[in-house]
Scaffold this motif. Sequence first.
Motif, short mmCIF file in Angstrom:
data_model
loop_
_atom_site.label_atom_id
_atom_site.label_comp_id
_atom_site.label_asym_id
_atom_site.label_seq_id
_atom_site.Cartn_x
_atom_site.Cartn_y
_atom_site.Cartn_z
N PHE A 1 -23.54 -8.16 -25.51
CA PHE A 1 -23.31 -7.36 -26.40
C PHE A 1 -22.87 -6.28 -27.03
N SER A 2 -22.39 -5.19 -27.60
CA SER A 2 -22.29 -4.16 -27.72
C SER A 2 -22.20 -3.61 -29.43
N ILE A 3 -22.72 -2.36 -29.41
CA ILE A 3 -22.57 -2.09 -31.45
C ILE A 3 -22.00 -0.87 -30.98
N ASN A 4 -20.62 -0.75 -31.44
CA ASN A 4 -19.33 1.12 -30.49
C ASN A 4 -19.31 1.74 -32.19
N GLY A 5 -19.13 2.61 -32.06
CA GLY A 5 -18.84 3.24 -33.49
C GLY A 5 -19.06 4.49 -34.17
N HIS A 6 -19.03 4.84 -34.65
CA HIS A 6 -19.10 6.41 -35.33
C HIS A 6 -20.23 5.98 -36.93
N GLY A 7 -20.60 4.76 -36.78
CA GLY A 7 -20.95 4.58 -37.79
C GLY A 7 -22.85 5.27 -37.57
N THR A 8 -23.45 4.15 -39.16
CA THR A 8 -25.41 4.45 -39.18
C THR A 8 -25.83 4.18 -39.35
N ILE A 9 -27.32 3.47 -39.44
CA ILE A 9 -28.25 2.40 -39.36
C ILE A 9 -29.42 3.35 -39.98
N ASP A 10 -29.60 3.18 -40.79
CA ASP A 10 -30.29 4.25 -42.21
C ASP A 10 -31.73 2.89 -42.99
N GLY A 11 -32.53 3.77 -41.55
CA GLY A 11 -33.79 2.32 -42.42
C GLY A 11 -34.27 2.96 -43.86
N GLN A 12 -33.96 4.07 -44.93
CA GLN A 12 -34.15 4.72 -45.52
C GLN A 12 -35.71 4.16 -45.28
N GLY A 13 -36.95 5.18 -44.21
CA GLY A 13 -38.25 5.37 -43.98
C GLY A 13 -38.96 5.85 -45.35
N PRO A 14 -38.41 7.55 -45.55
CA PRO A 14 -38.92 7.58 -46.74
C PRO A 14 -39.14 7.25 -48.20
N LEU A 15 -38.73 5.41 -48.20
CA LEU A 15 -39.25 5.01 -49.23
C LEU A 15 -40.45 4.00 -48.71
N VAL A 16 -40.89 3.93 -47.79
CA VAL A 16 -42.35 3.10 -47.62
C VAL A 16 -42.81 3.97 -46.04
N TRP A 17 -42.84 4.61 -45.71
CA TRP A 17 -43.47 6.01 -45.21
C TRP A 17 -45.05 5.85 -45.48
N LYS A 18 -45.09 6.08 -46.73
CA LYS A 18 -46.61 6.23 -47.32
C LYS A 18 -47.71 4.55 -46.91
N HIS A 19 -46.87 3.04 -46.99
CA HIS A 19 -47.72 2.62 -46.33
C HIS A 19 -47.43 1.82 -45.22
N ASN A 20 -47.52 2.83 -43.78
CA ASN A 20 -47.99 3.39 -43.01
C ASN A 20 -49.71 3.45 -43.17
N GLN A 21 -50.55 2.50 -42.27
CA GLN A 21 -51.25 3.13 -41.95
C GLN A 21 -52.48 3.18 -40.60
N CYS A 22 -51.78 3.24 -39.60
CA CYS A 22 -51.13 3.19 -38.63
C CYS A 22 -52.70 5.27 -38.01
N ALA A 23 -52.57 6.24 -38.62
CA ALA A 23 -52.74 6.41 -38.05
C ALA A 23 -54.57 6.37 -38.55
N LYS A 24 -54.79 5.45 -39.12
CA LYS A 24 -56.12 5.33 -40.15
C LYS A 24 -56.92 3.99 -39.62
N ASN A 25 -55.80 3.44 -38.58
CA ASN A 25 -56.63 2.08 -38.47
C ASN A 25 -55.16 1.88 -36.97
N TYR A 26 -55.61 2.08 -36.25
CA TYR A 26 -54.90 1.72 -34.72
C TYR A 26 -54.20 0.16 -34.81
N ASN A 27 -55.21 -1.01 -35.35
CA ASN A 27 -54.03 -2.26 -35.62
C ASN A 27 -54.01 -2.43 -36.89
N CYS A 28 -53.31 -1.84 -36.98
CA CYS A 28 -52.29 -1.88 -38.68
C CYS A 28 -50.97 -2.28 -39.11
#
Length: 410
Positions: free
Chosen positions: A130-157
């Motif tokens: 299997f391979s992925i190649n090219g000049h494209g981008t996989i954009d997770g759009q993290g800024p839309l959801v990073w506020k939901h990350n609670q791992c700094a407060k709860n390690y079993n988040c």
Amino acid sequence: MGFSSGNFATMTLAAAAAVVVLAASTSPAVANPAAPSVPAGPLDITKLGARGDGKTDSTKAIMQAWKHACAATGTQKILIPPGDFLTGALDLVGPCTSSIIIRLDGTLLGTGDLNAYKKNWIEVQHVNDFSINGHGTIDGQGPLVWKHNQCAKNYNCKILPNSLVLDYVTNAQIRGITLLNSKFFHMNIFECKNVLVEKVTITAPGDSPNTDGIHIGDSTNITIKDTNIGTGDDCISIGPGSKTIRVKGSRCGPGHGISVGSLGRYKDEKDVEDVQVTDCTIVGATNGLRIKSYEDSKSALKACKFLYDGITMDNVSFPIVIDQKYCPNNICVKSGASKVAVSDIVFKNIRGTSNTPEVVTLNCPNNLPCQGVQLINVDVKYNKADNKTMAVCHNAIGKSSGVVKELACI
């Protein structure tokens, strides 16, 4: 931070490594030379209803292209042309009767609707060749959801979706693409064999939560070459069960450095062996080369046969670290009775500057000292004038050679 058969099963590790090196010097991998059969339908996602407008959900079109390619034989190429293609979860599951290349020249956008994911975003499972190649981008759009990350407060988040996951994949190449702003890890490689990541760019802000560049666990013969990673967590994290790992000619920063571990968090973890990091540059990271295990480790395992050679540090806060008393969020029982045995670790030809006086930190437990640690030609200087370069070493046994006296703590 870390979470969690083929034709090469009888080969030696050396022979398997040779296959990856050979593949790196040729066109993107496909081991099956048979002529392709005609797939059941198109492999260009735009012919299956995908629209590169950044708004239309293209999940169904990509999954249909995967179904067509997977059921064919020979070599099949899925085409993602220029454009912005919005998707939810993509479960690219085998086994397949073909070898599959995904040619990515457009941008995949991971929807910000977390209900669209069961676990991860793009997950490739039980696939060979299997391979992925090219000049494209996989954009997770993290800024839309990073506020939901609670791992700094709860390690079993609750874990947000990783962007690109390879599970139980043999003989794979990821080449030339960009991974951007993942919701959690950018790439997670689990239970894989013979994987090459080459000339990939991974980018997220330095303060983005848990956006590890590449995490490797329970995998063998993984090579990361000529890759540029700057994230909010480890550039590369090498977890339990990883063997024959090669990181070459790559750049890290910002981020938390190139890390082995965390080790010992869970029961029944496997050893980490034969790791080589060579000819790399680490810039502006909080750590440089780090091995970390839990003070109250649940597993008895070994971390051994590591070589770090030809590393340039540029304004790195803690360039060389072995920390066997790692305890995020103060959740550990501070018994000091580690079960992780660290041995045969060589730091060689390490040069550059540190952002703190503490260039070398070797913090090993009383009950299980680090064995066979070598500092050879280490010349890293504190880049400010008000303090002297120093080393802090506890229970590390080994030798120093060609090292300034302030750092020669073993």
